[in-house]
Write an enzyme that holds these catalytic residues in place. Structure first.
Site, short mmCIF file in Angstrom:
data_model
loop_
_atom_site.label_atom_id
_atom_site.label_comp_id
_atom_site.label_asym_id
_atom_site.label_seq_id
_atom_site.Cartn_x
_atom_site.Cartn_y
_atom_site.Cartn_z
N GLU A 122 -10.43 -80.99 55.98
CA GLU A 122 -9.16 -80.30 56.56
C GLU A 122 -8.21 -81.16 57.35
O GLU A 122 -7.91 -80.64 58.36
CB GLU A 122 -9.83 -79.13 57.33
CG GLU A 122 -10.93 -78.31 56.61
CD GLU A 122 -11.65 -77.05 57.69
OE1 GLU A 122 -11.10 -77.11 59.03
OE2 GLU A 122 -11.93 -76.19 57.05
N ASN A 188 -13.12 -75.54 51.68
CA ASN A 188 -13.88 -74.87 52.94
C ASN A 188 -13.28 -73.45 52.87
O ASN A 188 -12.10 -73.11 53.44
CB ASN A 188 -13.47 -75.60 54.17
CG ASN A 188 -14.25 -77.07 54.24
OD1 ASN A 188 -14.90 -77.34 53.37
ND2 ASN A 188 -13.74 -77.63 55.17
N TYR A 194 -12.24 -65.06 58.44
CA TYR A 194 -11.31 -65.31 59.18
C TYR A 194 -9.97 -64.52 58.60
O TYR A 194 -9.07 -64.13 59.42
CB TYR A 194 -10.61 -66.69 59.14
CG TYR A 194 -11.93 -67.67 59.98
CD1 TYR A 194 -12.23 -67.41 61.39
CD2 TYR A 194 -12.34 -68.48 59.27
CE1 TYR A 194 -12.89 -68.00 62.21
CE2 TYR A 194 -13.43 -69.36 60.08
CZ TYR A 194 -13.58 -69.19 61.47
OH TYR A 194 -14.43 -69.92 62.24
N TRP A 260 -21.86 -73.08 55.80
CA TRP A 260 -21.45 -73.35 57.05
C TRP A 260 -22.12 -72.51 58.17
O TRP A 260 -21.76 -71.48 58.06
CB TRP A 260 -20.22 -73.61 57.19
CG TRP A 260 -19.76 -74.25 58.49
CD1 TRP A 260 -19.34 -73.60 59.53
CD2 TRP A 260 -19.55 -75.76 58.80
NE1 TRP A 260 -19.15 -74.48 60.73
CE2 TRP A 260 -19.24 -75.88 59.96
CE3 TRP A 260 -19.68 -76.86 57.94
CZ2 TRP A 260 -19.04 -77.07 60.90
CZ3 TRP A 260 -19.65 -77.97 58.67
CH2 TRP A 260 -19.12 -78.23 60.12
#
Length: 294
Positions: A122, A188, A194, A260
């Site tokens: 990232e 990811n 989110y 994750w």
């Protein structure tokens, strides 16, 4: 021998193998990150017993015992150096990244479990917030230049393994030329956690290779008959994974995926349902399995 492409997926000794597993941080109360040997042993056996065949060691080189256990138990490994969120634009950072990559490859070269060497995670995420917008194009060019340097160094050290980096869910990696540098590109993705909805996951993945992260948090104190995103209920974490896993499995061009995270781990700045904790784990920090582990 092994190979990876978007038509056949991942091939091991000429046979297709979907890489399914998790990411691993290693902290455990009361040791913090300086865990004794038995923690490594317990973790890798729990991961194997869960049914996983794939482990991403995020985001740092881990103990040699971890690699030895993956060798013996047949777990394929992605190992990476901690170039995370943003680069520092100076020679000290560049030399440090080169040194860590070289040392990681030389120290773990003889572990057959290692298939992927990684060097960025990232890496433009924080640049979007911390670099003035008018300076971002030049900063991105420097990031791409460092990625090319690390890729060349990686291939000089080891032509036999696959190079990889992980990107957050933005097409900007493609636009600036960062996405085409490594052999394999990981994404990811947290659609339905989110932001966006669960169905936005498959819309994005129809054009991508490997899912390097996906997950949702859960807090054992929170339950819901009507789970919804970011409520931290045990039930929503299950709903999230039950949506993602079939979508991953039915797309042969996705060579694999790593949830994750394996554990609930400590993060000093995170303030959610459990302060200073990222609770996306498949097991609690004390390694007691959650429902989703099964």
């Amino acid at each position: 021998w092994f190979s990876a492409d978007t038509k056949s997926g991942f091939m091991l000794n000429g046979q297709p193998l979907k890489l399914m597993g998790t990411n691993r941080h290693q902290d455990q109360y009361p040791f913090g990150i300086a865990v004794p040997q038995w923690v490594h042993e317990n973790d890798i056996r729990l991961i194997k017993d869960m049914g996983a065949n794939f482990l991403r060691l995020a985001h740092y080189q881990q103990d040699d015992e971890v690699l030895r256990l993956c060798d013996s138990l047949g777990i394929i490994v992605w190992e990476e150096i901690p170039v995370v969120d943003i680069i520092a634009d100076n020679d000290t950072f560049r030399k440090n990244a080169q040194s860590q990559l070289t040392e990681m490859i030389r120290q773990h070269f003889n572990h057959p479990s290692v298939v992927f060497w990684g060097f960025m995670n990232e890496v433009i995420l924080q640049a979007l917030y911390r670099i003035p917008k008018e300076q971002q194009p030049a900063f991105f060019q420097k990031t791409v230049a460092l990625a090319n340097e690390l890729e060349q160094l990686l291939k000089k050290e080891d032509k036999s393994r696959l190079s990889v980096m992980a990107c957050h869910g933005s097409d900007l990696y493609n636009e600036i030329g960062l996405a085409g540098i490594t052999d394999v590109l990981g994404w990811n993705l947290y659609q339905g956690w989110y932001g966006d909805s669960l169905n936005d996951f498959e819309k994005f993945t129809d054009h991508q290779h490997i899912i390097s992260e996906f997950g949702a948090g859960s807090d054992k104190r929170i339950h819901s008959l009507h789970p919804e995103k970011f409520d931290f209920s045990i039930e929503y974490q299950q709903k999230f994974l039950e949506h993602y896993l079939p979508e991953i499995m039915k797309r042969p061009f996705i060579i694999g995926a790593a949830e994750w995270n394996f554990i609930d781990f400590n993060v000093a700045t995170r303030q959610e349902s459990m302060p200073r904790t990222n609770n996306k784990g498949l097991v609690y920090n004390n390694r007691t399995p959650k429902d989703v582990y099964y």
